[in-house]
Design an enzyme around this catalytic site. Sequence first.
Site, short mmCIF file in Angstrom:
data_model
loop_
_atom_site.label_atom_id
_atom_site.label_comp_id
_atom_site.label_asym_id
_atom_site.label_seq_id
_atom_site.Cartn_x
_atom_site.Cartn_y
_atom_site.Cartn_z
N ARG A 56 0.82 -1.28 0.10
CA ARG A 56 0.24 0.15 -0.12
C ARG A 56 0.72 1.93 0.23
O ARG A 56 2.16 1.23 0.76
CB ARG A 56 -0.67 0.28 0.83
CG ARG A 56 -2.01 -1.22 1.44
CD ARG A 56 -3.26 -1.22 0.13
NE ARG A 56 -4.37 -1.85 0.12
CZ ARG A 56 -3.66 -3.42 -0.65
NH1 ARG A 56 -2.98 -3.38 -1.55
NH2 ARG A 56 -4.70 -3.51 -0.80
N ARG A 83 -7.14 26.68 -5.00
CA ARG A 83 -6.59 25.25 -4.91
C ARG A 83 -5.77 24.89 -6.63
O ARG A 83 -6.31 24.88 -6.55
CB ARG A 83 -7.23 24.87 -4.60
CG ARG A 83 -7.74 25.30 -3.01
CD ARG A 83 -6.56 24.61 -2.16
NE ARG A 83 -7.11 25.22 -0.73
CZ ARG A 83 -6.13 25.54 0.63
NH1 ARG A 83 -5.00 25.37 0.65
NH2 ARG A 83 -6.60 25.47 1.91
N ALA A 95 -8.75 27.41 8.28
CA ALA A 95 -7.94 25.62 8.52
C ALA A 95 -6.46 25.71 8.20
O ALA A 95 -5.87 26.82 7.49
CB ALA A 95 -8.43 24.72 7.58
N LEU A 97 -2.85 24.07 8.59
CA LEU A 97 -1.89 22.07 9.47
C LEU A 97 -1.56 22.24 10.55
O LEU A 97 -1.20 22.89 11.12
CB LEU A 97 -0.78 21.83 8.12
CG LEU A 97 -1.14 22.47 6.39
CD1 LEU A 97 0.26 21.87 5.82
CD2 LEU A 97 -1.37 20.68 6.11
N GLU A 112 -4.50 30.04 13.50
CA GLU A 112 -5.41 29.98 11.99
C GLU A 112 -6.41 30.75 11.88
O GLU A 112 -6.18 31.48 10.88
CB GLU A 112 -5.47 28.71 11.36
CG GLU A 112 -4.63 27.27 11.01
CD GLU A 112 -3.59 27.74 10.20
OE1 GLU A 112 -3.93 28.79 9.65
OE2 GLU A 112 -2.28 27.34 10.51
N GLU A 116 -5.64 34.10 8.99
CA GLU A 116 -6.38 34.14 7.72
C GLU A 116 -7.46 34.59 8.08
O GLU A 116 -8.05 35.25 6.75
CB GLU A 116 -6.70 32.31 7.74
CG GLU A 116 -5.28 31.20 7.50
CD GLU A 116 -6.26 30.03 6.80
OE1 GLU A 116 -5.38 29.54 5.84
OE2 GLU A 116 -7.88 29.75 6.61
N GLY A 135 -7.96 6.01 1.72
CA GLY A 135 -7.87 5.18 1.05
C GLY A 135 -6.28 4.93 0.80
O GLY A 135 -5.55 4.49 -0.30
N GLU A 139 -4.33 11.30 6.91
CA GLU A 139 -4.37 12.77 7.27
C GLU A 139 -5.89 12.53 8.20
O GLU A 139 -7.15 12.36 7.15
CB GLU A 139 -4.73 13.62 5.98
CG GLU A 139 -5.53 14.95 6.12
CD GLU A 139 -5.51 15.93 5.08
OE1 GLU A 139 -6.07 17.09 5.43
OE2 GLU A 139 -5.86 15.63 3.87
N GLU A 164 -2.67 33.21 -0.51
CA GLU A 164 -3.94 34.09 1.16
C GLU A 164 -3.80 35.36 0.63
O GLU A 164 -4.46 36.06 1.41
CB GLU A 164 -3.03 33.76 2.86
CG GLU A 164 -3.07 32.04 2.98
CD GLU A 164 -2.91 32.14 3.65
OE1 GLU A 164 -2.05 32.61 4.52
OE2 GLU A 164 -2.51 30.50 4.61
#
Length: 223
Positions: A56, A83, A95, A97, A112, A116, A135, A139, A164
């Site tokens: 995998r 994006r 949002a 990381l 954040e 933001e 799958g 994350e 941003e």
Amino acid sequence: MSGDLPGRPAGGAELADRRVEREVSRSEVVFTGRVWDVVSEDVVLPGGDGPATVTREFQRHPGAVTVLALDDDERVLFIRQYRHPVRHELWELPAGLLDVEGEDPLAAAQRELAEEADLRADSWAVLADWFNSPGGSDEALRVYVARGLSSVPEGERHVREDEEADMLVVRVPLDEARDAVLAGRVHNPGAVIGVLAAWTARALGWTTLRAADAPWPEHPRLG
């Protein structure tokens, strides 16, 4: 008739994902990226004819937090951000990381929201947790609801750069945000999950909210 369908009847309490550790006989980082890596592993899975080893490949990701900021008039704050992988400007919730070593998820969410959206909040709670693409990635994400909003003072605001730099910020009534999600006009997973979770939580008198510091054992590095 429903009695002829596969699957036995079960109660909702039975719906609880569980962590299972399978034997991993090989693990190799095959790509090292700026934010995340790609890992190839050989894992032993049970099979009808006995255990079988399969390979995998997946993205090893630091995880992320999302904030549904709700003002006193029950409007949701959205930001529009480009994006590149999907070639879209998406309406999203603030949002980011979990890429600061040792940073608590709630602290990351608060950071954040300030960076933001130039906002602080007096009240924080957990709305929902999920795996973004189980799958092919580890994350893990968590969305908070933030209320009691106030502006970050002008002199303390974060200087936004890159994607941003030109973000548009709007506040949309929660009911209309729900309608946009169900009509297929909003596609960011954090926004979709956050809006539907918040609308449902409000309909239930906010009784489904969890404490802002609720455990997060599903996160691969926080459990």
